[in-house]
Scaffold this motif. Sequence first.
Motif, PDB file in Angstrom:
ATOM      1  N   ASN A  22     -15.569  -2.509  18.540  1.00 51.51           N
ATOM      2  CA  ASN A  22     -16.316  -2.403  17.283  1.00 51.51           C
ATOM      3  C   ASN A  22     -17.826  -2.312  17.469  1.00 51.51           C
ATOM      4  OD1 ASN A  22     -14.127  -2.236  15.535  1.00 51.51           O
ATOM      5  ND2 ASN A  22     -13.857  -4.442  15.555  1.00 51.51           N
ATOM      6  N   LYS A  23     -18.251  -1.793  18.611  1.00 49.31           N
ATOM      7  CA  LYS A  23     -19.664  -1.474  18.805  1.00 49.31           C
ATOM      8  C   LYS A  23     -19.911  -0.073  18.260  1.00 49.31           C
ATOM      9  CE  LYS A  23     -20.686  -4.310  22.807  1.00 49.31           C
ATOM     10  NZ  LYS A  23     -21.096  -4.300  24.204  1.00 49.31           N
ATOM     11  N   ILE A  24     -21.112   0.121  17.719  1.00 50.78           N
ATOM     12  CA  ILE A  24     -21.466   1.419  17.160  1.00 50.78           C
ATOM     13  C   ILE A  24     -21.867   2.354  18.292  1.00 50.78           C
ATOM     14  CG2 ILE A  24     -23.035   2.621  15.599  1.00 50.78           C
ATOM     15  CD1 ILE A  24     -23.257  -0.090  14.087  1.00 50.78           C
ATOM     16  N   THR A  25     -21.336   3.552  18.269  1.00 53.40           N
ATOM     17  CA  THR A  25     -21.574   4.526  19.331  1.00 53.40           C
ATOM     18  C   THR A  25     -22.328   5.754  18.823  1.00 53.40           C
ATOM     19  OG1 THR A  25     -19.414   5.534  18.921  1.00 53.40           O
ATOM     20  CG2 THR A  25     -19.521   3.802  20.604  1.00 53.40           C
ATOM     21  N   HIS A  26     -23.165   5.581  17.854  1.00 49.85           N
ATOM     22  CA  HIS A  26     -23.922   6.702  17.293  1.00 49.85           C
ATOM     23  C   HIS A  26     -25.096   7.046  18.222  1.00 49.85           C
ATOM     24  CE1 HIS A  26     -26.355   9.081  14.531  1.00 49.85           C
ATOM     25  NE2 HIS A  26     -25.225   9.263  13.869  1.00 49.85           N
ATOM     26  N   PRO A  27     -25.410   8.346  18.385  1.00 47.22           N
ATOM     27  CA  PRO A  27     -26.507   8.742  19.279  1.00 47.22           C
ATOM     28  C   PRO A  27     -27.878   8.175  18.910  1.00 47.22           C
ATOM     29  CG  PRO A  27     -25.340  10.688  18.427  1.00 47.22           C
ATOM     30  CD  PRO A  27     -24.708   9.481  17.824  1.00 47.22           C
ATOM     31  N   LYS A  28     -28.111   7.801  17.656  1.00 52.19           N
ATOM     32  CA  LYS A  28     -29.398   7.212  17.256  1.00 52.19           C
ATOM     33  C   LYS A  28     -29.624   5.845  17.900  1.00 52.19           C
ATOM     34  CE  LYS A  28     -31.096  10.202  14.289  1.00 52.19           C
ATOM     35  NZ  LYS A  28     -32.405  10.783  14.343  1.00 52.19           N
ATOM     36  N   LEU A  29     -28.540   5.220  18.362  1.00 52.91           N
ATOM     37  CA  LEU A  29     -28.641   3.944  19.081  1.00 52.91           C
ATOM     38  C   LEU A  29     -28.477   4.269  20.562  1.00 52.91           C
ATOM     39  CD1 LEU A  29     -26.414   1.787  16.731  1.00 52.91           C
ATOM     40  CD2 LEU A  29     -28.898   1.734  16.897  1.00 52.91           C
ATOM     41  N   LYS A  34     -32.820  -0.646  18.001  1.00 54.94           N
ATOM     42  CA  LYS A  34     -32.014  -1.508  17.143  1.00 54.94           C
ATOM     43  C   LYS A  34     -31.930  -0.856  15.773  1.00 54.94           C
ATOM     44  CE  LYS A  34     -33.368  -5.754  19.455  1.00 54.94           C
ATOM     45  NZ  LYS A  34     -33.906  -7.121  19.284  1.00 54.94           N
ATOM     46  N   GLY A  35     -31.128  -1.405  14.891  1.00 57.77           N
ATOM     47  CA  GLY A  35     -31.008  -0.844  13.561  1.00 57.77           C
ATOM     48  C   GLY A  35     -30.502  -1.865  12.555  1.00 57.77           C
ATOM     49  N   LEU A  36     -30.205  -1.363  11.366  1.00 51.15           N
ATOM     50  CA  LEU A  36     -29.704  -2.189  10.275  1.00 51.15           C
ATOM     51  C   LEU A  36     -28.560  -1.416   9.628  1.00 51.15           C
ATOM     52  CD1 LEU A  36     -30.695  -4.931   9.079  1.00 51.15           C
ATOM     53  CD2 LEU A  36     -31.977  -3.615   7.403  1.00 51.15           C
ATOM     54  N   ILE A  37     -27.511  -2.118   9.249  1.00 53.07           N
ATOM     55  CA  ILE A  37     -26.360  -1.460   8.639  1.00 53.07           C
ATOM     56  C   ILE A  37     -25.993  -2.160   7.331  1.00 53.07           C
ATOM     57  CG2 ILE A  37     -24.743  -2.829  10.023  1.00 53.07           C
ATOM     58  CD1 ILE A  37     -22.905  -0.326  10.059  1.00 53.07           C
ATOM     59  N   MET A  38     -25.706  -1.344   6.311  1.00 49.17           N
ATOM     60  CA  MET A  38     -25.264  -1.877   5.023  1.00 49.17           C
ATOM     61  C   MET A  38     -23.816  -1.461   4.792  1.00 49.17           C
ATOM     62  SD  MET A  38     -26.487  -1.150   1.072  1.00 49.17           S
ATOM     63  CE  MET A  38     -28.109  -1.838   1.230  1.00 49.17           C
ATOM     64  N   PHE A  39     -22.987  -2.445   4.547  1.00 48.52           N
ATOM     65  CA  PHE A  39     -21.598  -2.215   4.171  1.00 48.52           C
ATOM     66  C   PHE A  39     -21.549  -2.295   2.655  1.00 48.52           C
ATOM     67  CE2 PHE A  39     -21.660  -3.983   8.390  1.00 48.52           C
ATOM     68  CZ  PHE A  39     -20.773  -3.166   9.082  1.00 48.52           C
ATOM     69  N   SER A  40     -21.119  -1.211   2.007  1.00 51.83           N
ATOM     70  CA  SER A  40     -21.205  -1.159   0.553  1.00 51.83           C
ATOM     71  C   SER A  40     -20.029  -0.398  -0.050  1.00 51.83           C
ATOM     72  CB  SER A  40     -22.511  -0.479   0.130  1.00 51.83           C
ATOM     73  OG  SER A  40     -22.538   0.843   0.619  1.00 51.83           O
ATOM     74  N   ILE A  93     -28.224  -4.448  13.924  1.00 50.52           N
ATOM     75  CA  ILE A  93     -27.490  -3.847  15.030  1.00 50.52           C
ATOM     76  C   ILE A  93     -28.333  -4.058  16.281  1.00 50.52           C
ATOM     77  CG2 ILE A  93     -26.475  -1.748  15.964  1.00 50.52           C
ATOM     78  CD1 ILE A  93     -26.560  -0.649  13.036  1.00 50.52           C
ATOM     79  N   ASN A  94     -27.721  -4.613  17.313  1.00 50.71           N
ATOM     80  CA  ASN A  94     -28.418  -4.850  18.568  1.00 50.71           C
ATOM     81  C   ASN A  94     -28.555  -3.553  19.363  1.00 50.71           C
ATOM     82  OD1 ASN A  94     -28.546  -7.625  17.987  1.00 50.71           O
ATOM     83  ND2 ASN A  94     -26.468  -7.900  18.754  1.00 50.71           N
ATOM     84  N   ASN A  96     -27.405  -2.685  22.107  1.00 51.15           N
ATOM     85  CA  ASN A  96     -26.160  -2.222  22.728  1.00 51.15           C
ATOM     86  C   ASN A  96     -25.144  -1.710  21.710  1.00 51.15           C
ATOM     87  OD1 ASN A  96     -25.210  -4.548  21.553  1.00 51.15           O
ATOM     88  ND2 ASN A  96     -24.561  -5.521  23.451  1.00 51.15           N
ATOM     89  N   GLY A  97     -25.528  -1.669  20.427  1.00 55.20           N
ATOM     90  CA  GLY A  97     -24.634  -1.155  19.386  1.00 55.20           C
ATOM     91  C   GLY A  97     -23.753  -2.205  18.744  1.00 55.20           C
ATOM     92  N   SER A  98     -23.849  -3.452  19.187  1.00 50.61           N
ATOM     93  CA  SER A  98     -23.022  -4.483  18.562  1.00 50.61           C
ATOM     94  C   SER A  98     -23.688  -4.971  17.278  1.00 50.61           C
ATOM     95  CB  SER A  98     -22.778  -5.654  19.519  1.00 50.61           C
ATOM     96  OG  SER A  98     -23.980  -6.263  19.884  1.00 50.61           O
ATOM     97  N   ILE A  99     -22.854  -5.352  16.338  1.00 52.15           N
ATOM     98  CA  ILE A  99     -23.339  -5.820  15.047  1.00 52.15           C
ATOM     99  C   ILE A  99     -23.746  -7.271  15.195  1.00 52.15           C
ATOM    100  CG2 ILE A  99     -22.723  -6.207  12.645  1.00 52.15           C
ATOM    101  CD1 ILE A  99     -20.838  -3.787  12.939  1.00 52.15           C
ATOM    102  N   GLY A 100     -24.986  -7.562  14.815  1.00 54.24           N
ATOM    103  CA  GLY A 100     -25.565  -8.885  15.016  1.00 54.24           C
ATOM    104  C   GLY A 100     -25.618  -9.714  13.757  1.00 54.24           C
ATOM    105  N   LYS A 101     -26.726 -10.434  13.618  1.00 49.57           N
ATOM    106  CA  LYS A 101     -26.863 -11.408  12.538  1.00 49.57           C
ATOM    107  C   LYS A 101     -26.992 -10.741  11.160  1.00 49.57           C
ATOM    108  CE  LYS A 101     -31.813 -12.199  12.441  1.00 49.57           C
ATOM    109  NZ  LYS A 101     -32.845 -13.206  12.432  1.00 49.57           N
ATOM    110  N   VAL A 102     -26.634 -11.510  10.165  1.00 48.47           N
ATOM    111  CA  VAL A 102     -26.691 -11.059   8.779  1.00 48.47           C
ATOM    112  C   VAL A 102     -28.140 -11.039   8.298  1.00 48.47           C
ATOM    113  CG1 VAL A 102     -26.035 -11.646   6.401  1.00 48.47           C
ATOM    114  CG2 VAL A 102     -24.394 -11.928   8.247  1.00 48.47           C
TER     115      VAL A 102
END
Length: 124
Positions: A22-29, A34-40, A93-94, A96-102
């Motif tokens: 469940n790590k994100i494998t998008h080329p932008k990472l 690092k990044g931010l992800i919204m689940f909506s 998002i860390n 390495n693509g793993s989803i981190g803290k809220v």
Amino acid sequence: MVSLFKNTSVIELTPKNFDRSNKITHPKLDGTTKGLIMFSVFWCSYCKRAAPEFIKTSNTLGSAFPLFTVDCEKYPELTKALGIVGYPTIKYINKNGSIGKVYAKDRTLPAFLGDICKEGLVCK
């Protein structure tokens, strides 16, 4: 199905963008970003209020700090696998693509930017 982020700078992810752990494998990472992800979901009033601010934040930061989204209505299996139970859920998002803290602050442009800068992720 309606998307809150269609034709915006926020990158919409699908199950294809996640590996088996469940790590994100998008080329932008690329291992340095690092990044931010919204689940909506499109029908959530909180998501509808947060989405424009999330888009403004994405437009402000550009590729230096990419913002992503997952449509939880469209991908319920992914949502369940990631343990998402409320909307919107916003997480860091860390590198390495793993989803981190809220992310638990206000859902406004100044709050997003302030927290991102406080974390020392983009601003110097």
